[in-house]
Design a protein around this motif. Sequence first.
Motif, PDB file in Angstrom:
ATOM      1  N   TYR A 105     -36.175  22.580  26.250  1.00  0.00           N
ATOM      2  CA  TYR A 105     -36.328  21.419  25.374  1.00  0.00           C
ATOM      3  C   TYR A 105     -35.858  20.126  26.046  1.00  0.00           C
ATOM      4  O   TYR A 105     -35.416  19.206  25.379  1.00  0.00           O
ATOM      5  CB  TYR A 105     -35.567  21.655  24.067  1.00  0.00           C
ATOM      6  N   GLY A 106     -35.911  20.086  27.388  1.00  0.00           N
ATOM      7  CA  GLY A 106     -35.525  18.866  28.082  1.00  0.00           C
ATOM      8  C   GLY A 106     -34.025  18.707  28.258  1.00  0.00           C
ATOM      9  O   GLY A 106     -33.558  17.651  28.670  1.00  0.00           O
ATOM     10  N   GLY A 107     -33.257  19.724  27.934  1.00  0.00           N
ATOM     11  CA  GLY A 107     -31.808  19.671  28.097  1.00  0.00           C
ATOM     12  C   GLY A 107     -31.374  20.294  29.416  1.00  0.00           C
ATOM     13  O   GLY A 107     -32.196  20.561  30.299  1.00  0.00           O
ATOM     14  N   VAL A 108     -30.082  20.506  29.523  1.00  0.00           N
ATOM     15  CA  VAL A 108     -29.464  20.964  30.772  1.00  0.00           C
ATOM     16  C   VAL A 108     -28.660  22.228  30.500  1.00  0.00           C
ATOM     17  O   VAL A 108     -27.921  22.294  29.516  1.00  0.00           O
ATOM     18  CB  VAL A 108     -28.520  19.861  31.318  1.00  0.00           C
ATOM     19  N   LYS A 109     -28.821  23.225  31.364  1.00  0.00           N
ATOM     20  CA  LYS A 109     -28.025  24.448  31.270  1.00  0.00           C
ATOM     21  C   LYS A 109     -27.151  24.605  32.508  1.00  0.00           C
ATOM     22  O   LYS A 109     -27.676  24.653  33.628  1.00  0.00           O
ATOM     23  CB  LYS A 109     -28.929  25.683  31.171  1.00  0.00           C
TER      24      LYS A 109
ATOM     25  N   LEU B  27     -17.896  17.631  36.976  1.00  0.00           N
ATOM     26  CA  LEU B  27     -18.428  17.515  35.617  1.00  0.00           C
ATOM     27  C   LEU B  27     -18.669  16.042  35.284  1.00  0.00           C
ATOM     28  O   LEU B  27     -19.724  15.675  34.756  1.00  0.00           O
ATOM     29  CB  LEU B  27     -17.453  18.150  34.609  1.00  0.00           C
ATOM     30  N   ARG B  28     -17.687  15.186  35.628  1.00  0.00           N
ATOM     31  CA  ARG B  28     -17.837  13.764  35.306  1.00  0.00           C
ATOM     32  C   ARG B  28     -19.037  13.155  36.030  1.00  0.00           C
ATOM     33  O   ARG B  28     -19.835  12.428  35.434  1.00  0.00           O
ATOM     34  CB  ARG B  28     -16.558  13.007  35.680  1.00  0.00           C
ATOM     35  N   ALA B  29     -19.173  13.462  37.318  1.00  0.00           N
ATOM     36  CA  ALA B  29     -20.302  12.918  38.078  1.00  0.00           C
ATOM     37  C   ALA B  29     -21.622  13.457  37.541  1.00  0.00           C
ATOM     38  O   ALA B  29     -22.625  12.729  37.462  1.00  0.00           O
ATOM     39  CB  ALA B  29     -20.147  13.272  39.556  1.00  0.00           C
ATOM     40  N   SER B  30     -21.614  14.721  37.123  1.00  0.00           N
ATOM     41  CA  SER B  30     -22.838  15.319  36.584  1.00  0.00           C
ATOM     42  C   SER B  30     -23.224  14.654  35.260  1.00  0.00           C
ATOM     43  O   SER B  30     -24.407  14.388  35.014  1.00  0.00           O
ATOM     44  CB  SER B  30     -22.641  16.822  36.360  1.00  0.00           C
ATOM     45  N   LEU B  31     -22.241  14.379  34.427  1.00  0.00           N
ATOM     46  CA  LEU B  31     -22.529  13.740  33.140  1.00  0.00           C
ATOM     47  C   LEU B  31     -23.173  12.367  33.355  1.00  0.00           C
ATOM     48  O   LEU B  31     -24.131  12.000  32.658  1.00  0.00           O
ATOM     49  CB  LEU B  31     -21.247  13.624  32.304  1.00  0.00           C
ATOM     50  N   VAL B  32     -22.662  11.623  34.358  1.00  0.00           N
ATOM     51  CA  VAL B  32     -23.272  10.318  34.684  1.00  0.00           C
ATOM     52  C   VAL B  32     -24.723  10.531  35.121  1.00  0.00           C
ATOM     53  O   VAL B  32     -25.642   9.842  34.659  1.00  0.00           O
ATOM     54  CB  VAL B  32     -22.461   9.616  35.805  1.00  0.00           C
ATOM     55  N   ASP B  33     -24.923  11.505  35.965  1.00  0.00           N
ATOM     56  CA  ASP B  33     -26.261  11.798  36.486  1.00  0.00           C
ATOM     57  C   ASP B  33     -27.217  12.211  35.361  1.00  0.00           C
ATOM     58  O   ASP B  33     -28.356  11.742  35.287  1.00  0.00           O
ATOM     59  CB  ASP B  33     -26.133  12.912  37.529  1.00  0.00           C
TER      60      ASP B  33
ATOM     61  N   ARG C 149     -26.963  11.549  32.127  1.00  0.00           N
ATOM     62  CA  ARG C 149     -27.241  10.372  31.286  1.00  0.00           C
ATOM     63  C   ARG C 149     -28.303   9.493  31.933  1.00  0.00           C
ATOM     64  O   ARG C 149     -29.220   9.006  31.263  1.00  0.00           O
ATOM     65  CB  ARG C 149     -25.976   9.542  31.088  1.00  0.00           C
ATOM     66  N   ASN C 150     -28.159   9.272  33.250  1.00  0.00           N
ATOM     67  CA  ASN C 150     -29.130   8.434  33.959  1.00  0.00           C
ATOM     68  C   ASN C 150     -30.532   9.028  33.893  1.00  0.00           C
ATOM     69  O   ASN C 150     -31.517   8.310  33.905  1.00  0.00           O
ATOM     70  CB  ASN C 150     -28.716   8.265  35.433  1.00  0.00           C
ATOM     71  N   GLN C 151     -30.591  10.347  33.842  1.00  0.00           N
ATOM     72  CA  GLN C 151     -31.895  11.032  33.762  1.00  0.00           C
ATOM     73  C   GLN C 151     -32.401  11.126  32.324  1.00  0.00           C
ATOM     74  O   GLN C 151     -33.460  11.709  32.079  1.00  0.00           O
ATOM     75  CB  GLN C 151     -31.791  12.448  34.314  1.00  0.00           C
TER      76      GLN C 151
ATOM     77  N   SER D 296     -22.607  19.695  24.635  1.00  0.00           N
ATOM     78  CA  SER D 296     -22.350  18.273  24.445  1.00  0.00           C
ATOM     79  C   SER D 296     -23.683  17.568  24.226  1.00  0.00           C
ATOM     80  O   SER D 296     -24.690  17.914  24.850  1.00  0.00           O
ATOM     81  CB  SER D 296     -21.643  17.686  25.668  1.00  0.00           C
ATOM     82  N   TRP D 297     -23.678  16.590  23.345  1.00  0.00           N
ATOM     83  CA  TRP D 297     -24.896  15.847  23.008  1.00  0.00           C
ATOM     84  C   TRP D 297     -24.712  14.416  23.477  1.00  0.00           C
ATOM     85  O   TRP D 297     -23.847  13.695  22.976  1.00  0.00           O
ATOM     86  CB  TRP D 297     -25.130  15.922  21.495  1.00  0.00           C
ATOM     87  N   LEU D 298     -25.492  13.993  24.476  1.00  0.00           N
ATOM     88  CA  LEU D 298     -25.250  12.723  25.166  1.00  0.00           C
ATOM     89  C   LEU D 298     -26.020  11.543  24.596  1.00  0.00           C
ATOM     90  O   LEU D 298     -26.239  10.564  25.299  1.00  0.00           O
ATOM     91  CB  LEU D 298     -25.638  12.861  26.648  1.00  0.00           C
ATOM     92  N   SER D 299     -26.454  11.630  23.367  1.00  0.00           N
ATOM     93  CA  SER D 299     -27.361  10.605  22.852  1.00  0.00           C
ATOM     94  C   SER D 299     -26.899  10.119  21.486  1.00  0.00           C
ATOM     95  O   SER D 299     -26.173  10.817  20.773  1.00  0.00           O
ATOM     96  CB  SER D 299     -28.764  11.207  22.746  1.00  0.00           C
ATOM     97  N   ASP D 300     -27.338   8.899  21.135  1.00  0.00           N
ATOM     98  CA  ASP D 300     -27.093   8.406  19.779  1.00  0.00           C
ATOM     99  C   ASP D 300     -28.166   8.904  18.828  1.00  0.00           C
ATOM    100  O   ASP D 300     -28.045   8.736  17.606  1.00  0.00           O
ATOM    101  CB  ASP D 300     -27.098   6.866  19.766  1.00  0.00           C
TER     102      ASP D 300
END
Lengths: 289, 289
Positions: B18-22, B38-44, B46-48, B87-91
């Motif tokens: 569904y377009g998410g990340v595992k 983990l922090r660098a991945s979360l930035v990456d 989000r950018n994607q 974790s859900w990275l969106s509004d």
Amino acid sequence: MDVEAQETPLLQWKPDDYGGVKVNLTEPMTTEDFVPKLRASLVDWRNQGKKGIWLKLADGLENLIAPAKAEGFKYHHAESDYLMLVSWLSDLHNTIPANASHRIGIAAFVLNSNREVLVVQEIGGPFDGTGVWKLPTGVIKEGEGVWAGAEREVEEETGIETTFKEVLAFRESHKSFSEKRKTDIMFLCELNMKPGTFEIKKEKAEIYAAKWMPIEEYVNQPWNQEKELFRFMANICLKRSQEMEYVGFSTVRTTTSTGRESYLYCNTDHANLLNATHGPASTSTPTSR
Amino acid sequence: MDVEAQETPLLQWKPDDYGGVKVNLTEPMTTEDFVPKLRASLVDWRNQGKKGIWLKLADGLENLIAPAKAEGFKYHHAESDYLMLVSWLSDLHNTIPANASHRIGIAAFVLNSNREVLVVQEIGGPFDGTGVWKLPTGVIKEGEGVWAGAEREVEEETGIETTFKEVLAFRESHKSFSEKRKTDIMFLCELNMKPGTFEIKKEKAEIYAAKWMPIEEYVNQPWNQEKELFRFMANICLKRSQEMEYVGFSTVRTTTSTGRESYLYCNTDHANLLNATHGPASTSTPTSR
């Protein structure tokens, strides 16, 4: 009670309904405080013949997870606000009850007086981009009845208010979610429109569009003809629309032996008999037609 | 790709459907190694434009739970061998699918040619000490069909081999287990004895006794008369035994749109038509009578 057992404070616990032990930790605790108490408690529980030990750790007590596992606990389940671990202290057959194993969904068949069926196009999921018009579907929430979830989903997706009528069929789909271990059961439900709610108001963000579609056009979509499971279900809907005999399951409201509200879904002819004997249900509960 | 992003190694991940990340972590990792990745991945991510992030931690990686929660992850579910965080990275509206919410049980109605019903007395649970003779019951295992679980439970509890025939009814019982959040659905199933398996062999440790009991005697037990839900279900069994018309749901074997085996349970008359058109099922699968 011997002196040694009195020296180490024990964890607070309550008995569960099956002779086991429930420990519910909500306040922060250091590992140094936790481990001796847990060890002493395990000795005490064994001495009392306790078998199943439930350890519930609230959000924020992650520091206690590894020490608990080191003492023989395993994960049982987790919800967003807690983690449940369990340990079985006996050589006898482990009777710790299983975790939730299924997710329940509904597909909602709503027909108007023009023999048109309420259909939607979904954003995301396997139907996105196919152009297929499908029945409103959704997942039953925790604590929600199949009949109630079907009514809710139709209103959320289309604005149409309905009353649950019958379960027409259901299907099992294994290895469906949660690392492909869990099973989906989807109930195909027929619902009646409430008077005066003919107008569709597309409401949910996951829906592109909603409309009324002649039932034959719905059934004859290539998707519904080429895929056997969909063909079977579409044909049950068609049969219902033709006033041909197809009897599903309706609800009878009752209570469990411990007094909780419960719904029995059974053959509609039989449910009608039971509901007639039983007295009318309240207006907030589904009745068969 | 900018230089800074290249400097911190990222966690390995795969896209979900569904377009998410595992992210699936199985090897031991220190917190000091994990947190910057983990922090660098979360930035990456989000950018994607990634929204839903699944983090699966195998047994033994308890040290990573608290750091993951500090970065915004929450528990989603757990099985004995892993913990799943999300974790859900969106509004935007959170579309992370729900955890399993239901447990599925069966009660098995088996009648012999003398109009006797197969009954048991259970050790533990609400029936222990009541003297009530009840239908064999049990919980469907992960990945097991309702029909298959019913056949298995009858054999485990009584040694009688059966073939699934119909779902006669089902009931929902909310707030039933797992901290009273989850729902039980119990399917009342009729099964046919296989030829030559009349003799009861009590097999399960949770059963005191099993026997054949005349159906009227079974139905007339005070427990089955005084408790409405039990009375309703006992009377459905009685109606079936009297060859009066009561039609339940039988199975039709089919496949889902993604090719997995699936069973459709629908009105038995209709199922008979579908099974006749469909060709005979294999001997290992249930067919309607």
